[in-house]
Design a protein around this motif. Structure first.
Motif, PDB file in Angstrom:
ATOM      1  N   HIS A  39       0.798  -1.229   0.000  1.00 52.09           N
ATOM      2  CA  HIS A  39       0.000   0.000   0.000  1.00 52.09           C
ATOM      3  C   HIS A  39       0.835   1.286   0.000  1.00 52.09           C
ATOM      4  CE1 HIS A  39       0.798  -0.339   4.308  1.00 52.09           C
ATOM      5  NE2 HIS A  39       0.536   0.947   4.387  1.00 52.09           N
ATOM      6  N   ASP A  40       2.017   1.265   0.560  1.00 48.80           N
ATOM      7  CA  ASP A  40       2.836   2.477   0.606  1.00 48.80           C
ATOM      8  C   ASP A  40       4.116   2.363  -0.222  1.00 48.80           C
ATOM      9  OD1 ASP A  40       3.972   0.615   2.242  1.00 48.80           O
ATOM     10  OD2 ASP A  40       4.170   1.916   3.984  1.00 48.80           O
ATOM     11  N   CYS A  41       4.148   1.396  -1.109  1.00 46.65           N
ATOM     12  CA  CYS A  41       5.276   1.221  -2.038  1.00 46.65           C
ATOM     13  C   CYS A  41       4.813   1.729  -3.395  1.00 46.65           C
ATOM     14  CB  CYS A  41       5.687  -0.247  -2.120  1.00 46.65           C
ATOM     15  SG  CYS A  41       6.176  -0.963  -0.540  1.00 46.65           S
ATOM     16  N   LYS A  42       5.428   2.780  -3.875  1.00 47.19           N
ATOM     17  CA  LYS A  42       4.926   3.458  -5.077  1.00 47.19           C
ATOM     18  C   LYS A  42       5.884   3.437  -6.267  1.00 47.19           C
ATOM     19  CE  LYS A  42       1.344   4.863  -2.745  1.00 47.19           C
ATOM     20  NZ  LYS A  42       0.152   4.076  -2.762  1.00 47.19           N
ATOM     21  N   ASP A  43       7.010   2.743  -6.148  1.00 53.87           N
ATOM     22  CA  ASP A  43       7.979   2.775  -7.243  1.00 53.87           C
ATOM     23  C   ASP A  43       7.600   1.792  -8.359  1.00 53.87           C
ATOM     24  OD1 ASP A  43       8.564   0.369  -6.038  1.00 53.87           O
ATOM     25  OD2 ASP A  43      10.654   0.839  -5.601  1.00 53.87           O
ATOM     26  N   MET A  44       8.430   1.743  -9.384  1.00 52.34           N
ATOM     27  CA  MET A  44       8.159   0.896 -10.545  1.00 52.34           C
ATOM     28  C   MET A  44       8.155  -0.586 -10.172  1.00 52.34           C
ATOM     29  SD  MET A  44       7.300   0.759 -13.638  1.00 52.34           S
ATOM     30  CE  MET A  44       7.627   2.309 -14.399  1.00 52.34           C
ATOM     31  N   ARG A  45       9.021  -0.987  -9.256  1.00 48.53           N
ATOM     32  CA  ARG A  45       9.057  -2.383  -8.822  1.00 48.53           C
ATOM     33  C   ARG A  45       7.714  -2.772  -8.202  1.00 48.53           C
ATOM     34  NH1 ARG A  45      13.494  -5.988  -5.909  1.00 48.53           N
ATOM     35  NH2 ARG A  45      14.629  -5.188  -7.656  1.00 48.53           N
ATOM     36  N   ALA A  46       7.134  -1.882  -7.419  1.00 49.60           N
ATOM     37  CA  ALA A  46       5.828  -2.148  -6.805  1.00 49.60           C
ATOM     38  C   ALA A  46       4.751  -2.282  -7.879  1.00 49.60           C
ATOM     39  CB  ALA A  46       5.464  -1.052  -5.811  1.00 49.60           C
ATOM     40  N   GLN A  47       4.839  -1.468  -8.906  1.00 47.69           N
ATOM     41  CA  GLN A  47       3.858  -1.563  -9.999  1.00 47.69           C
ATOM     42  C   GLN A  47       3.981  -2.912 -10.725  1.00 47.69           C
ATOM     43  OE1 GLN A  47       1.390   0.669 -10.356  1.00 47.69           O
ATOM     44  NE2 GLN A  47       2.327   1.525  -8.512  1.00 47.69           N
ATOM     45  N   ARG A  48       5.206  -3.377 -10.901  1.00 41.73           N
ATOM     46  CA  ARG A  48       5.408  -4.695 -11.518  1.00 41.73           C
ATOM     47  C   ARG A  48       4.857  -5.799 -10.623  1.00 41.73           C
ATOM     48  NH1 ARG A  48      10.396  -2.384 -13.390  1.00 41.73           N
ATOM     49  NH2 ARG A  48      11.462  -3.140 -11.548  1.00 41.73           N
ATOM     50  N   MET A  49       5.029  -5.651  -9.303  1.00 46.31           N
ATOM     51  CA  MET A  49       4.501  -6.646  -8.365  1.00 46.31           C
ATOM     52  C   MET A  49       2.977  -6.682  -8.423  1.00 46.31           C
ATOM     53  SD  MET A  49       6.742  -8.506  -7.039  1.00 46.31           S
ATOM     54  CE  MET A  49       5.426  -9.367  -6.237  1.00 46.31           C
ATOM     55  N   ILE A  50       2.364  -5.518  -8.505  1.00 50.24           N
ATOM     56  CA  ILE A  50       0.905  -5.464  -8.600  1.00 50.24           C
ATOM     57  C   ILE A  50       0.442  -6.187  -9.858  1.00 50.24           C
ATOM     58  CG2 ILE A  50      -1.043  -3.890  -8.973  1.00 50.24           C
ATOM     59  CD1 ILE A  50       0.445  -1.952  -7.015  1.00 50.24           C
ATOM     60  N   GLN A  71      11.402  -8.356  -1.309  1.00 56.77           N
ATOM     61  CA  GLN A  71      12.415  -7.455  -1.863  1.00 56.77           C
ATOM     62  C   GLN A  71      11.841  -6.071  -2.145  1.00 56.77           C
ATOM     63  OE1 GLN A  71      14.081  -9.401  -5.270  1.00 56.77           O
ATOM     64  NE2 GLN A  71      15.332 -10.792  -4.049  1.00 56.77           N
ATOM     65  N   CYS A  72      10.646  -6.046  -2.691  1.00 55.36           N
ATOM     66  CA  CYS A  72      10.008  -4.782  -3.032  1.00 55.36           C
ATOM     67  C   CYS A  72       9.740  -3.947  -1.772  1.00 55.36           C
ATOM     68  CB  CYS A  72       8.706  -5.067  -3.778  1.00 55.36           C
ATOM     69  SG  CYS A  72       7.865  -3.601  -4.356  1.00 55.36           S
ATOM     70  N   ILE A  73       9.189  -4.575  -0.762  1.00 50.88           N
ATOM     71  CA  ILE A  73       8.890  -3.872   0.485  1.00 50.88           C
ATOM     72  C   ILE A  73      10.178  -3.443   1.184  1.00 50.88           C
ATOM     73  CG2 ILE A  73       7.822  -4.094   2.770  1.00 50.88           C
ATOM     74  CD1 ILE A  73       5.877  -6.157   1.381  1.00 50.88           C
ATOM     75  N   ALA A  74      11.175  -4.310   1.188  1.00 47.38           N
ATOM     76  CA  ALA A  74      12.446  -3.998   1.845  1.00 47.38           C
ATOM     77  C   ALA A  74      13.135  -2.807   1.195  1.00 47.38           C
ATOM     78  CB  ALA A  74      13.362  -5.214   1.833  1.00 47.38           C
ATOM     79  N   GLN A  75      12.970  -2.625  -0.099  1.00 48.62           N
ATOM     80  CA  GLN A  75      13.582  -1.468  -0.767  1.00 48.62           C
ATOM     81  C   GLN A  75      12.958  -0.162  -0.301  1.00 48.62           C
ATOM     82  OE1 GLN A  75      13.516  -1.912  -5.045  1.00 48.62           O
ATOM     83  NE2 GLN A  75      15.707  -2.340  -4.999  1.00 48.62           N
ATOM     84  N   THR A  76      11.669  -0.193  -0.017  1.00 47.98           N
ATOM     85  CA  THR A  76      10.982   1.019   0.432  1.00 47.98           C
ATOM     86  C   THR A  76      11.168   1.233   1.930  1.00 47.98           C
ATOM     87  OG1 THR A  76       9.331   0.786  -1.304  1.00 47.98           O
ATOM     88  CG2 THR A  76       8.745   2.185   0.552  1.00 47.98           C
ATOM     89  N   HIS A  77      11.202   0.159   2.690  1.00 49.08           N
ATOM     90  CA  HIS A  77      11.254   0.251   4.154  1.00 49.08           C
ATOM     91  C   HIS A  77      12.532  -0.417   4.669  1.00 49.08           C
ATOM     92  CE1 HIS A  77       7.239   1.911   4.259  1.00 49.08           C
ATOM     93  NE2 HIS A  77       6.859   0.957   3.433  1.00 49.08           N
ATOM     94  N   SER A  78      12.375  -1.589   5.268  1.00 47.93           N
ATOM     95  CA  SER A  78      13.525  -2.343   5.767  1.00 47.93           C
ATOM     96  C   SER A  78      13.195  -3.833   5.668  1.00 47.93           C
ATOM     97  CB  SER A  78      13.807  -1.983   7.235  1.00 47.93           C
ATOM     98  OG  SER A  78      12.732  -2.424   8.058  1.00 47.93           O
ATOM     99  N   GLN A  79      14.218  -4.644   5.868  1.00 48.34           N
ATOM    100  CA  GLN A  79      13.989  -6.088   5.808  1.00 48.34           C
ATOM    101  C   GLN A  79      13.065  -6.560   6.921  1.00 48.34           C
ATOM    102  OE1 GLN A  79      17.464  -8.490   5.417  1.00 48.34           O
ATOM    103  NE2 GLN A  79      18.120  -7.480   3.536  1.00 48.34           N
ATOM    104  N   SER A  80      13.161  -5.944   8.088  1.00 53.33           N
ATOM    105  CA  SER A  80      12.301  -6.372   9.190  1.00 53.33           C
ATOM    106  C   SER A  80      10.836  -6.021   8.923  1.00 53.33           C
ATOM    107  CB  SER A  80      12.757  -5.778  10.521  1.00 53.33           C
ATOM    108  OG  SER A  80      12.717  -4.374  10.481  1.00 53.33           O
ATOM    109  N   VAL A  81      10.578  -4.861   8.345  1.00 51.25           N
ATOM    110  CA  VAL A  81       9.209  -4.491   7.977  1.00 51.25           C
ATOM    111  C   VAL A  81       8.703  -5.445   6.901  1.00 51.25           C
ATOM    112  CG1 VAL A  81       7.789  -2.713   6.863  1.00 51.25           C
ATOM    113  CG2 VAL A  81       9.424  -2.074   8.634  1.00 51.25           C
ATOM    114  N   ALA A  82       9.551  -5.735   5.921  1.00 49.22           N
ATOM    115  CA  ALA A  82       9.166  -6.652   4.849  1.00 49.22           C
ATOM    116  C   ALA A  82       8.839  -8.036   5.402  1.00 49.22           C
ATOM    117  CB  ALA A  82      10.280  -6.740   3.811  1.00 49.22           C
ATOM    118  N   ALA A  83       9.679  -8.550   6.280  1.00 47.28           N
ATOM    119  CA  ALA A  83       9.436  -9.874   6.859  1.00 47.28           C
ATOM    120  C   ALA A  83       8.140  -9.881   7.660  1.00 47.28           C
ATOM    121  CB  ALA A  83      10.605 -10.283   7.750  1.00 47.28           C
TER     122      ALA A  83
END
Length: 105
Positions: A39-50, A71-83
């Protein structure tokens, strides 16, 4: 469907009555849950994931996107948030995959 899961994971799948098939979320609901992790990942990688989420054919296909989502979430935030976000998805796949495959990262 059971044969596909068996081929991918190499494990027998319990019969529908044993796996709690009555508790399976519809694939559209699973997609909504995956979209929510981005929901808060807005880059091109996030668009590809969608796009990948929207075009996945089965819940197993969606399950296999976890690493890319991480990987997509970790790029925007951190690995712990992504996990944390990825681990919160495990319950939506109950009934679609063998319990032994529903491991957290």
């Amino acid at each position: 469907m059971n044969m596909v899961i068996q081929r991918i994971f190499g494990t027998p799948v319990p019969a529908a009555s044993e796996s709690g098939a009555g508790k399976q979320l519809p694939i559209d609901e699973i997609r909504r849950c995956l979209h929510g992790t981005l929901h808060d990942c807005k880059d091109m990688r996030a668009q590809r994931m969608i796009y990948k989420i929207n075009t996945a054919q089965t819940p197993v296909d969606l399950w296999l996107l976890r690493s890319d989502l991480h990987q997509c979430i970790a790029q925007t935030h951190s690995q712990s948030v992504a996990a944390e976000r990825i681990n919160s998805l495990v319950h939506v796949f109950e009934g679609w995959l063998p319990a032994s495959q529903l491991a957290k990262i």
